[in-house]
Every structure is written in C-alpha cells, then in structure tokens.
Motif scaffolding. Structure first.
Motif, PDB file in Angstrom:
ATOM      1  N   UNK A   3      42.436  48.878  36.972  1.00 41.98           N
ATOM      2  CA  UNK A   3      41.267  48.316  36.288  1.00 41.98           C
ATOM      3  C   UNK A   3      40.037  48.465  37.187  1.00 41.98           C
ATOM      4  N   UNK A   4      38.935  48.804  36.577  1.00 40.63           N
ATOM      5  CA  UNK A   4      37.673  48.915  37.311  1.00 40.63           C
ATOM      6  C   UNK A   4      36.919  47.592  37.185  1.00 40.63           C
ATOM      7  N   UNK A   5      37.317  46.638  38.012  1.00 40.23           N
ATOM      8  CA  UNK A   5      36.735  45.304  37.926  1.00 40.23           C
ATOM      9  C   UNK A   5      35.581  45.146  38.907  1.00 40.23           C
ATOM     10  N   UNK A   6      34.623  44.339  38.514  1.00 37.10           N
ATOM     11  CA  UNK A   6      33.563  43.980  39.449  1.00 37.10           C
ATOM     12  C   UNK A   6      34.144  43.031  40.493  1.00 37.10           C
ATOM     13  N   UNK A   7      33.383  42.792  41.549  1.00 35.35           N
ATOM     14  CA  UNK A   7      33.866  41.899  42.607  1.00 35.35           C
ATOM     15  C   UNK A   7      34.152  40.503  42.067  1.00 35.35           C
ATOM     16  N   UNK A   8      33.278  39.994  41.238  1.00 30.98           N
ATOM     17  CA  UNK A   8      33.464  38.646  40.685  1.00 30.98           C
ATOM     18  C   UNK A   8      34.687  38.581  39.772  1.00 30.98           C
ATOM     19  N   UNK A   9      34.855  39.594  38.948  1.00 30.57           N
ATOM     20  CA  UNK A   9      36.014  39.616  38.040  1.00 30.57           C
ATOM     21  C   UNK A   9      37.314  39.740  38.829  1.00 30.57           C
ATOM     22  N   UNK A  10      37.297  40.530  39.905  1.00 29.57           N
ATOM     23  CA  UNK A  10      38.476  40.676  40.743  1.00 29.57           C
ATOM     24  C   UNK A  10      38.856  39.339  41.389  1.00 29.57           C
ATOM     25  N   UNK A  11      37.871  38.618  41.887  1.00 26.30           N
ATOM     26  CA  UNK A  11      38.158  37.327  42.515  1.00 26.30           C
ATOM     27  C   UNK A  11      38.612  36.282  41.485  1.00 26.30           C
ATOM     28  N   UNK A  12      38.129  36.400  40.252  1.00 23.36           N
ATOM     29  CA  UNK A  12      38.630  35.507  39.193  1.00 23.36           C
ATOM     30  C   UNK A  12      40.109  35.787  38.919  1.00 23.36           C
ATOM     31  N   UNK A  13      40.478  37.060  38.900  1.00 21.00           N
ATOM     32  CA  UNK A  13      41.896  37.422  38.703  1.00 21.00           C
ATOM     33  C   UNK A  13      42.755  36.914  39.865  1.00 21.00           C
ATOM     34  N   UNK A  14      42.236  37.025  41.064  1.00 24.52           N
ATOM     35  CA  UNK A  14      42.973  36.547  42.234  1.00 24.52           C
ATOM     36  C   UNK A  14      43.111  35.028  42.187  1.00 24.52           C
ATOM     37  N   UNK A  15      42.067  34.353  41.750  1.00 28.76           N
ATOM     38  CA  UNK A  15      42.150  32.894  41.609  1.00 28.76           C
ATOM     39  C   UNK A  15      43.209  32.518  40.562  1.00 28.76           C
ATOM     40  N   UNK A  16      43.317  33.309  39.508  1.00 30.69           N
ATOM     41  CA  UNK A  16      44.353  33.056  38.497  1.00 30.69           C
ATOM     42  C   UNK A  16      45.750  33.243  39.094  1.00 30.69           C
ATOM     43  N   UNK A  17      45.940  34.316  39.858  1.00 31.23           N
ATOM     44  CA  UNK A  17      47.238  34.562  40.501  1.00 31.23           C
ATOM     45  C   UNK A  17      47.561  33.413  41.449  1.00 31.23           C
ATOM     46  N   UNK A  18      46.564  32.908  42.136  1.00 32.43           N
ATOM     47  CA  UNK A  18      46.765  31.773  43.040  1.00 32.43           C
ATOM     48  C   UNK A  18      47.212  30.527  42.267  1.00 32.43           C
ATOM     49  N   UNK A  19      46.613  30.288  41.113  1.00 28.47           N
ATOM     50  CA  UNK A  19      47.023  29.138  40.302  1.00 28.47           C
ATOM     51  C   UNK A  19      48.465  29.292  39.803  1.00 28.47           C
ATOM     52  N   UNK A  20      48.852  30.510  39.477  1.00 28.23           N
ATOM     53  CA  UNK A  20      50.241  30.762  39.068  1.00 28.23           C
ATOM     54  C   UNK A  20      51.182  30.472  40.238  1.00 28.23           C
ATOM     55  N   UNK A  21      50.789  30.906  41.445  1.00 29.60           N
ATOM     56  CA  UNK A  21      51.612  30.621  42.621  1.00 29.60           C
ATOM     57  C   UNK A  21      51.712  29.122  42.876  1.00 29.60           C
ATOM     58  N   UNK A  22      50.627  28.397  42.670  1.00 29.92           N
ATOM     59  CA  UNK A  22      50.670  26.946  42.835  1.00 29.92           C
ATOM     60  C   UNK A  22      51.628  26.315  41.831  1.00 29.92           C
ATOM     61  N   UNK A  23      51.559  26.760  40.587  1.00 32.02           N
ATOM     62  CA  UNK A  23      52.464  26.230  39.557  1.00 32.02           C
ATOM     63  C   UNK A  23      53.912  26.553  39.906  1.00 32.02           C
ATOM     64  N   UNK A  24      54.159  27.754  40.398  1.00 32.35           N
ATOM     65  CA  UNK A  24      55.503  28.141  40.801  1.00 32.35           C
ATOM     66  C   UNK A  24      55.993  27.263  41.951  1.00 32.35           C
ATOM     67  N   UNK A  25      55.121  26.954  42.890  1.00 26.54           N
ATOM     68  CA  UNK A  25      55.483  26.071  43.996  1.00 26.54           C
ATOM     69  C   UNK A  25      55.798  24.668  43.530  1.00 26.54           C
ATOM     70  N   UNK A  26      55.004  24.147  42.606  1.00 25.45           N
ATOM     71  CA  UNK A  26      55.254  22.804  42.069  1.00 25.45           C
ATOM     72  C   UNK A  26      56.586  22.774  41.330  1.00 25.45           C
ATOM     73  N   UNK A  27      56.849  23.787  40.546  1.00 25.32           N
ATOM     74  CA  UNK A  27      58.123  23.859  39.823  1.00 25.32           C
ATOM     75  C   UNK A  27      59.290  23.961  40.799  1.00 25.32           C
ATOM     76  N   UNK A  28      59.132  24.768  41.850  1.00 26.35           N
ATOM     77  CA  UNK A  28      60.187  24.921  42.843  1.00 26.35           C
ATOM     78  C   UNK A  28      60.464  23.610  43.572  1.00 26.35           C
TER      79      UNK A  28
END
Length: 167
Positions: free
Chosen positions: A120-145
């Motif tokens: 994907x050809x994402x802008x810097x802001x869009x890329x960091x939004x995607x990374x923030x989403x991945x981070x939230x998924x990791x947090x949810x996975x940690x809470x579930x674990x």
C-alpha cells in the motif's frame, strides 16, 4: 527448593505483565512514545514513518523468504512446550503456552499485515494510524492472554487457593 506451581508464583505474573507490556510498546519498530511525538512535529512524523517502513520491509522479506532454521527451531520449542504442558501436565510449560500460542498467531498475522502495508502506498500519517491499530490488537491479545491464564490458574489451583486463603 524450586517451587513449580507457576500460576501461584508472583514472578510468573510479573513476567507475563512485563512481557506483554514490552510486546505492545514496540510495533513494527516504532514505540508508543514515537507515535505520540509524531503528532507534535513533521520531523518526528517522518522519523517514525521511516522506522516503520524499514521494519515493515524487513518483516516482508522474512515473510517472503522465511529462514528455515529459525522456523524449525521455533516449531521444535513450541512442540516441546505443548508436549510438556498438555500431555505431561507440567505447569511451567502450561504457563509458557499462554505466551507462546498467542505470539505464534500474532507472528502470522503480523507477516500478513506487513505484506499488505508494504504494497500500500500510504502517507506517513496513514501508516502510523495502521501501526496504532496493530498495537491496539496486540494489547487486546495481551489482555485475552492474561485473562485466560488467570482463569486457568483459578480453575487449576482452586483447592490450593482456598487452602492458602482459608488459613
């Protein structure tokens, strides 16, 4: 004497919390602090996006050409932990399963996300939004674990917990 009651040991819970804290703090080479600083200046945004793109490219290369020895060693260790934890009932191995299994699933998902973000050809802001989403998924996975480990701990040691708390 070494106490093998993993789920009643405070150090297991400290390790589990520290592990998930460190895992969720760094996502594709970008720390949570870098993401927060990226909102304050254009230079910080560019730096965080550059770090992310380098890590995504590295993950993409490893997904396309996986190192055979690395995956073989991980499969062996996971198989040994599964065998000890499930078939032999070793509580230490069962404790490690609450780390290893979620991380295995996350590793495959992370590779797919890296391939998608690399194409994907994402802008810097869009890329960091995607990374923030991945981070939230990791947090949810940690809470579930952690929640699953706590639930299993209570079920496994209910007699021991009652005895220790009852006097």
């Amino acid at each position: 004497m070494i106490d093998t009651i993993t789920f009643l040991n405070v150090w297991y819970w400290v390790f589990l919390a520290l592990f998930w804290s460190l895992i969720t703090n760094w996502t594709f080479g970008v720390s949570v602090w870098a993401i927060k600083r990226a909102k304050s200046s254009e230079e910080e945004l560019s730096l965080a996006a550059t770090l992310a793109r380098r890590s995504i490219a590295r993950t993409e290369r490893m997904s396309e050409n996986p190192p055979l020895f690395h995956w073989t060693l991980q499969a062996f260790v996971l198989g040994a932990i599964l065998t000890l934890g499930v078939l032999r009932g070793n509580e230490i191995a069962q404790g490690f399963l609450f780390i290893a299994l979620p991380m295995l699933g996350f590793a495959f998902w992370r590779g797919r996300v890296a391939l998608r973000l690399a194409k994907a050809a994402l802008t810097d802001e869009a890329l960091l939004r995607e990374i923030a989403f991945v981070r939230r998924v990791k947090q949810a996975l940690g809470v579930i674990s952690i929640g699953a480990a706590a639930t299993y701990s209570i079920w496994l040691n209910k007699g021991e917990i009652f005895w220790r708390m009852g006097g």
